[in-house]
Design an enzyme around this catalytic site. Structure first.
Site, PDB file in Angstrom:
ATOM      1  N   LYS A 126       0.863  -1.189   0.000  1.00 27.73           N
ATOM      2  CA  LYS A 126       0.000   0.000   0.000  1.00 27.73           C
ATOM      3  C   LYS A 126       0.893   1.229   0.000  1.00 27.73           C
ATOM      4  O   LYS A 126       2.036   1.166   0.450  1.00 27.73           O
ATOM      5  CB  LYS A 126      -0.883   0.011   1.253  1.00 27.73           C
ATOM      6  CG  LYS A 126      -2.075   0.943   1.167  1.00 27.73           C
ATOM      7  CD  LYS A 126      -3.260   0.306   0.449  1.00 27.73           C
ATOM      8  CE  LYS A 126      -4.355   1.302   0.204  1.00 27.73           C
ATOM      9  NZ  LYS A 126      -5.553   0.675  -0.384  1.00 27.73           N
ATOM     10  N   ASP A 166      -6.856   4.573  -4.764  1.00 25.62           N
ATOM     11  CA  ASP A 166      -7.574   4.434  -3.483  1.00 25.62           C
ATOM     12  C   ASP A 166      -8.184   5.815  -3.247  1.00 25.62           C
ATOM     13  O   ASP A 166      -8.344   6.595  -4.205  1.00 25.62           O
ATOM     14  CB  ASP A 166      -6.608   4.025  -2.361  1.00 25.62           C
ATOM     15  CG  ASP A 166      -7.320   3.656  -1.057  1.00 25.62           C
ATOM     16  OD1 ASP A 166      -8.015   2.635  -1.030  1.00 25.62           O
ATOM     17  OD2 ASP A 166      -7.204   4.406  -0.055  1.00 25.62           O
TER      18      ASP A 166
HETATM   19  P1  NDP Z   1     -13.082   8.060  -3.006  1.00 29.67           P
HETATM   20  O1  NDP Z   1     -12.030   9.053  -2.726  1.00 29.67           O
HETATM   21  O2  NDP Z   1     -13.574   7.876  -4.398  1.00 29.67           O
HETATM   22  O3  NDP Z   1     -14.366   8.336  -2.095  1.00 29.67           O
HETATM   23  C1  NDP Z   1     -14.304   8.381  -0.715  1.00 29.67           C
HETATM   24  C2  NDP Z   1     -15.631   8.866  -0.191  1.00 29.67           C
HETATM   25  O4  NDP Z   1     -15.620   8.846   1.222  1.00 29.67           O
HETATM   26  C3  NDP Z   1     -15.929  10.307  -0.584  1.00 29.67           C
HETATM   27  O5  NDP Z   1     -17.316  10.466  -0.695  1.00 29.67           O
HETATM   28  C4  NDP Z   1     -15.397  11.100   0.593  1.00 29.67           C
HETATM   29  O6  NDP Z   1     -16.019  12.362   0.764  1.00 29.67           O
HETATM   30  C5  NDP Z   1     -15.730  10.185   1.735  1.00 29.67           C
HETATM   31  N1  NDP Z   1     -14.750  10.340   2.835  1.00 29.67           N
HETATM   32  C6  NDP Z   1     -13.408  10.270   2.751  1.00 29.67           C
HETATM   33  N2  NDP Z   1     -12.844  10.499   3.938  1.00 29.67           N
HETATM   34  C7  NDP Z   1     -13.871  10.726   4.780  1.00 29.67           C
HETATM   35  C8  NDP Z   1     -13.944  11.028   6.148  1.00 29.67           C
HETATM   36  N3  NDP Z   1     -12.837  11.144   6.891  1.00 29.67           N
HETATM   37  N4  NDP Z   1     -15.181  11.186   6.692  1.00 29.67           N
HETATM   38  C9  NDP Z   1     -16.306  11.054   5.938  1.00 29.67           C
HETATM   39  N5  NDP Z   1     -16.284  10.771   4.629  1.00 29.67           N
HETATM   40  C10 NDP Z   1     -15.093  10.612   4.069  1.00 29.67           C
HETATM   41  O7  NDP Z   1     -12.531   6.672  -2.425  1.00 29.67           O
HETATM   42  P2  NDP Z   1     -13.002   5.198  -2.730  1.00 29.67           P
HETATM   43  O8  NDP Z   1     -14.474   5.164  -2.944  1.00 29.67           O
HETATM   44  O9  NDP Z   1     -12.099   4.632  -3.760  1.00 29.67           O
HETATM   45  O10 NDP Z   1     -12.644   4.460  -1.363  1.00 29.67           O
HETATM   46  C11 NDP Z   1     -13.539   4.388  -0.273  1.00 29.67           C
HETATM   47  C12 NDP Z   1     -13.082   3.308   0.681  1.00 29.67           C
HETATM   48  O11 NDP Z   1     -13.027   2.045  -0.003  1.00 29.67           O
HETATM   49  C13 NDP Z   1     -11.688   3.505   1.285  1.00 29.67           C
HETATM   50  O12 NDP Z   1     -11.683   2.934   2.591  1.00 29.67           O
HETATM   51  C14 NDP Z   1     -10.818   2.648   0.372  1.00 29.67           C
HETATM   52  O13 NDP Z   1      -9.637   2.238   1.020  1.00 29.67           O
HETATM   53  C15 NDP Z   1     -11.744   1.477   0.131  1.00 29.67           C
HETATM   54  N6  NDP Z   1     -11.457   0.689  -1.051  1.00 29.67           N
HETATM   55  C16 NDP Z   1     -11.449   1.253  -2.288  1.00 29.67           C
HETATM   56  C17 NDP Z   1     -11.220   0.452  -3.401  1.00 29.67           C
HETATM   57  C18 NDP Z   1     -11.310   0.998  -4.776  1.00 29.67           C
HETATM   58  O14 NDP Z   1     -11.234   0.190  -5.719  1.00 29.67           O
HETATM   59  N7  NDP Z   1     -11.528   2.272  -4.978  1.00 29.67           N
HETATM   60  C19 NDP Z   1     -10.884  -0.976  -3.273  1.00 29.67           C
HETATM   61  C20 NDP Z   1     -11.001  -1.473  -1.909  1.00 29.67           C
HETATM   62  C21 NDP Z   1     -11.237  -0.654  -0.866  1.00 29.67           C
HETATM   63  P3  NDP Z   1     -15.595  13.628  -0.151  1.00 29.67           P
HETATM   64  O15 NDP Z   1     -16.365  13.450  -1.430  1.00 29.67           O
HETATM   65  O16 NDP Z   1     -16.043  14.791   0.670  1.00 29.67           O
HETATM   66  O17 NDP Z   1     -14.131  13.545  -0.336  1.00 29.67           O
END
Ligand code: NDP
Length: 444
Positions: A126, A166
C-alpha cells in the site's frame, strides 16, 4: 503469554503512535487464534507472526512540487511493500491529508489477506501521500503526481509491485503517474492498475469494488434463502466504491436511500439517483448539497448520520472507523440484517462485535471489497498477454471470484466451529495460503 498476545504486545511497543495499524493487527491475530494455537510451536520457532507483521520493506520520501502561485510545496510519499509470499506487491495509493505511515501499514497489512482471498497471485502492499487533491487545479495535481512517481518508480514494476488507486487517486491521477513512469523508465508495462481504457486499463475496474460488494452481499442473502430484491439499503460515501455499489444494488432490485461525503449526507426515500450523483461527484467534484438542490425528494443533513435510517442492509463505503458502537446499536434496533463493508475497516472493533453478537450478518472489507483488487489483477493479466477482455467477460470473472470468496470464508469459519463468523473465516482463509507459502519459501 500466548504467542498471539506476545506478538500484539510487541507490535504496539515497536510501532508507537500507529493506532490504526495496532487495530488491524489485533483484529486479524485475535481472529486467527484457533489456527495459530493449533500450530503454535512451529509458527513460534519460525517467527512466522513476527515476519507477517513486519513489512518486507517500506519507503518514505519527499515529494516537492510547484503550485499555481509559483510556491514550492513539500508533501511526504510512502510505499509499504508488506508481503510478497504469493505474488508481486499489490495495493492502492491513497492521497489524503490524514495519510501517515501507520495508516499505510494498516492498509498494507489488511491487503495481504484480501489479496490472498481473491485466489489470484498477488502479494500485499500500500502507499500514498498526505497530499490533498481537493481544490487543486489539474496542473497542480499533475505536478504532484509526476514528482511522486519520479521517486516511486525506483521501487515498482510490473513483476515487482503494482500500485492502484484508493481514496483521492482515480483515473486522472493514475494517468499522470503512468505517463511519468513510462517517461523515466522507458517501459510500457502494466505497472499501475486502474488505467484509462485507451492505455491498458480493464473494463469493469472502475465499477469493480462496488459491484463486487453487491455480488458477495447477494450471495450471502442467497445462502440464507433470501435475495436483495426489494431490500432497503443504506450506503455511506459518495466516491468510487459507493457510486457503483449503489448502481449494482439498484440493478439487483434493492433501493439505496442514503449516501454521504466528508461534510454531510443525503436521505432520498425515492432511491438515490446514480446518474445525478455521478454528475455531482465524478464530473463537477462538488459537495452533496448540489445533489439535494437538483433532487426534490432528497434531504441534505450536515455531519454524519446515515446509520440512523432504517434499513435491511448497511454498506459502509467511505473510510475507516466511520461506523461506531452507537451506530451499530441503532442498526440493530432498526432490524438491519446485514452489514457488508465496501471501505477498509469502516466498522470499529466494538461495533463489529455488537453487530455479530446481535445476529447481524457481517462481512468485513477484506472479503467484501476484494473485487477491486481482484479486477486489478485481471487488468495485470490482460496487460501481460497484451489483450483486452470484454465487459461481460471481466464482470463474469469478478462475480465468480466474489461468489468463491463468500463460500471460502463461510467454509473456513465452519471448519473452526464458528459458522456465520465471516470475519474470522476471511482472516483464516486469507492467512492459511500466505502462511503455507511463507513456510515453503524458508526463512526470508
Ligand atoms: P473516493 O475518494 O472515491 O471516495 C471516498 C468517499 O468517502 C468520498 O465520498 C469522501 O467524501 C468520503 N470520505 C473520505 N474520507 C472521509 C472522512 N474522513 N469522513 C467522511 N467521509 C469521508 O474513495 P473510494 O471510494 O475509492 O474508497 C472508499 C473506501 O473504499 C476507502 O476505505 C478505500 O480504502 C476502500 N477501497 C477502495 C477500493 C477501490 O477500488 N476504490 C478498493 C477497496 C477498498 P468527499 O467526497 O467529501 O471527499
Amino acid at each position: 503469554m500466548s504467542y498471539v498476545d506476545e506478538v500484539i504486545a510487541k507490535v504496539i511497543e515497536q510501532n508507537p503512535a500507529e493506532p490504526e495499524f495496532h487495530q488491524a493487527v489485533t483484529e486479524v491475530l485475535e481472529s486467527l487464534r484457533p489456527v495459530i494455537e493449533a500450530n503454535e510451536d512451529a509458527y513460534r520457532k519460525d517467527a512466522l507472526l513476527e515476519r507477517l507483521v513486519n513489512p518486507e520493506r517500506q519507503f518514505k520520501f519527499r515529494v516537492p512540487w510547484v503550485d499555481d502561485n509559483g510556491q514550492v510545496q513539500v508533501n511526504t510519499g510512502y510505499r509499504v511493500q508488506f508481503n510478497s509470499a504469493i505474488g508481486p506487491y499489490k495495493g492502492g495509493l491513497r492521497f489524503h491529508p490524514s495519510v501517515n505511515l501507520g495508516i499505510i501499514k494498516f492498509l498494507g497489512f489488511e491487503q495481504i489477506f484480501k489479496n490472498s482471498l481473491t485466489g489470484l497471485p498477488i502479494g500485499g502492499g500500500k502507499g500514498g501521500s498526505d497530499f490533498d487533491p481537493k481544490g487543486k487545479s489539474d496542473r497542480e495535481v499533475m505536478a504532484f503526481c509526476q514528482s511522486f512517481m519520479t521517486e516511486l518508480c525506483k521501487y515498482i514494476g510490473a513483476d515487482t509491485d503494482v500500485p492502484a488507486g484508493d481514496i483521492g487517486v482515480g483515473g486522472r491521477e493514475i494517468g499522470y503517474m503512468f505517463g511519468q513512469y513510462k517517461r523515466i523508465r522507458g517501459l510500457y508495462e502494466g505497472v499501475l492498475t486502474g488505467k484509462g481504457l485507451t492505455f491498458g486499463g480493464s473494463l469493469v475496474r472502475t465499477e469493480a469494488t462496488g459491484y463486487g460488494l453487491l455480488y458477495i452481499t447477494e450471495e450471502l442473502f442467497k445462502d440464507h434463502g433470501d435475495s436483495l430484491n426489494g431490500k432497503t439499503v443504506v450506503v455511506s460515501g459518495a466516491g468510487n466504491v459507493a457510486i457503483y455499489a449503489i448502481q449494482k444494488a439498484h440493478q439487483l432490485g434493492a433501493k439505496v436511500v442514503t449516501c454521504s461525503d466528508s461534510t454531510g449526507w443525503i436521505y432520498d426515500p425515492e432511491g438515490i439517483d446514480v446518474e445525478l450523483l455521478k454528475e455531482v461527484k465524478e464530473v463537477k467534484r462538488a459537495r452533496l448539497t448540489e445533489y439535494a438542490a437538483a433532487r426534490p425528494s432528497a434531504e441534505y443533513h450536515e455531519g454524519r448520520g446515515v446509520w440512523q435510517i432504517p434499513c435491511d442492509v448497511a454498506l459502509p463505503c467511505a473510510t475507516q472507523n466511520e461506523l461506531h458502537l452507537d451506530d451499530a446499536k441503532q442498526l440493530v434496533a432498526n432490524g438491519c440484517k446485514a452489514v457488508c463493508e465496501g471501505a477498509n475497516m469502516p466498522t470499529t472493533i466494538e461495533a463489529t462485535k455488537y453487530l455479530q453478537d446481535n445476529g447481524v450478518w457481517f462481512i468485513g472489507g477484506k472479503a467484501s471489497n476484494a473485487g477491486g483488487v481482484a479486477t486489478s489483477a485481471l487488468e495485470m493479466s490482460q496487460n501481460s498477454e497484451r489483450l483486452s477482455w470484454s465487459f461481460e467477460e471481466v464482470d463474469a470473472k469478478l462475480k465468480n471470484i466474489m461468489v468463491n470468496i463468500y463460500h471460502n470464508i463461510a467454509d473456513a469459519a465452519k471448519r473452526y466451529g464458528c459458522e456465520g463468523d465471516y470475519v474470522m473465516g476471511a482472516n483464516i482463509a486469507g492467512f492459511e495460503k500466505v502462511a503455507e507459502a511463507m513456510t515453503a519459501q524458508g526463512i526470508c
